[in-house]
Write an enzyme that holds these catalytic residues in place. Structure first.
Site, short mmCIF file in Angstrom:
data_model
loop_
_atom_site.label_atom_id
_atom_site.label_comp_id
_atom_site.label_asym_id
_atom_site.label_seq_id
_atom_site.Cartn_x
_atom_site.Cartn_y
_atom_site.Cartn_z
N TYR A 31 1.00 -0.97 -0.17
CA TYR A 31 -0.22 -0.07 -0.03
C TYR A 31 0.89 1.13 0.23
O TYR A 31 0.66 2.20 -0.98
CB TYR A 31 -0.82 -0.13 1.16
N ARG A 84 1.56 8.27 12.93
CA ARG A 84 1.26 9.39 13.34
C ARG A 84 -0.22 9.73 13.67
O ARG A 84 -0.84 10.07 14.40
CB ARG A 84 2.25 10.56 12.83
N ARG A 135 -10.78 5.81 8.75
CA ARG A 135 -9.96 4.96 7.72
C ARG A 135 -8.91 4.03 8.45
O ARG A 135 -8.77 4.31 9.51
CB ARG A 135 -9.14 6.14 7.09
N PHE A 148 15.93 18.34 -1.56
CA PHE A 148 14.38 18.01 -1.78
C PHE A 148 14.27 16.43 -1.19
O PHE A 148 13.07 16.37 -0.88
CB PHE A 148 14.24 18.12 -3.52
#
Length: 331
Positions: free
Chosen positions: A85, A132, A142, A202
């Protein structure tokens, strides 16, 4: 926008082909209304790209669509499902970006070729967010924690939020954090290969924010009672520090050390936690010498505060949006 499962699945599998269709229009009343209804503009910009870039983007969209279709009809049951997932939600994005870095010749070909390391970069971030956001996700209906783990601590995932189950809940979360820490060696290897400063920044910033989040969550009952997030000032410092591989190794070392100090002797996963942390620290600094962080004046911290807050909010919102989309389609 309510669409039957019979319609959703083919749409997800074929979505990558819509990028090539200039007149593709998708009406919507949801929060992604502007993106869907202005899709012809997105298609135009996509088709203006060089073929080598279009191929990478279309391929990632194809694989992500197939993955989202897969999770329309099933929940995250096993740890393998959890990995899969997270791969579909963020891992594929990381793989796609890595391929683009190489195609643009910003980085060496190995960055785009080693998909296992690139995947770990994304999966590490996503797992930290899922851990978290336990309570927020539960309240929204969910579920992204793997049943294989939480079912050993409660009959229902929501039961972990009950006060009488708090000790078991924390033990369950600690076990998931251990699983997540195993991605750090891959993360460090990936970052050590980067040569372009802007690309390094980044890629490194989300990783150091993720380890700080895991350290804040570890053995913390507040995860099941409210919101646990790192301070904005802390996020600013991490963003300004994470400019080279030695600095990132130092950050990782210090946050896993913070976790180590919080390991309860009664936690059933304590030995495994100690082992993975020692392994990470050894990889980071074989000689045991940790490089200290740089310190910046309050003026610079104040100037960077807003940027850091917006950046972290964006990363969290992007992941949440993808998760909500999968959940909405599942319902």
């Amino acid at each position: 926008m309510t669409i039957s499962l019979e319609t959703k699945v083919p749409m997800l599998h074929n979505f990558h082909s819509y990028l090539y269709q200039p007149d593709r229009y998708m009406e919507s009343k949801e929060k992604y209304k502007q993106v869907l209804e202005d899709f012809p503009t997105i298609s135009l910009e996509f088709r203006n790209l060089a073929k080598v870039y279009r191929d990478v983007i279309a391929d990632i969209c194809h694989k992500m669509g197939a993955g989202m279709a897969e999770f329309l009809q099933k929940k995250v049951e096993s740890l393998q499902d959890w990995d899969k997932y997270c791969h579909y939600i963020v891992g594929l994005v990381s793989i796609g970006l890595s391929r683009l870095f190489s195609v643009l010749e910003l980085e060496n070909p190995i960055i785009g070729q080693d998909t296992e390391l690139a995947n770990s970069m994304g999966v590490f971030i996503e797992k930290a967010i899922i851990i978290r956001d336990y309570l927020e996700d539960q309240l929204a209906g969910r579920e992204f924690w793997p049943r294989e783990v939480w079912s050993r601590y409660a009959k229902k995932l929501l039961d972990l939020a009950k006060p009488e189950n708090i000790d078991l809940a924390v033990q369950c979360m600690n076990e998931l954090i251990i699983n997540t820490l195993h991605h750090i060696p891959d993360v460090l290897t990936y970052l050590s290969r980067l040569k372009t400063q802007s690309v390094f920044n980044f890629c490194a910033i989300p990783q150091v924010l993720a380890i700080a989040t895991l350290a804040a969550c570890y053995n913390n009952k507040q995860v099941f009672r409210g919101v646990v997030k790192i301070r904005k000032g802390q996020a600013v410092t991490l963003m300004m520090d994470a400019t080279n591989i030695q600095a990132v190794k130092s950050i990782m070392y210090q946050y896993v050390e913070e976790i180590y100090r919080k390991i309860p002797s009664t936690d059933p996963s304590s030995n495994k936690t100690q082992q993975i942390i020692v392994s990470i620290q050894t990889i980071s600094f074989p000689n045991g010498m940790v490089v200290s962080h740089n310190h910046y004046s309050p003026i610079y911290l104040s100037c960077a505060m807003l940027l850091a807050a917006l950046s972290w909010q964006y990363l969290s919102a992007m992941s949440e949006a993808l998760e909500e989309d999968v959940q909405a389609k599942r319902n």
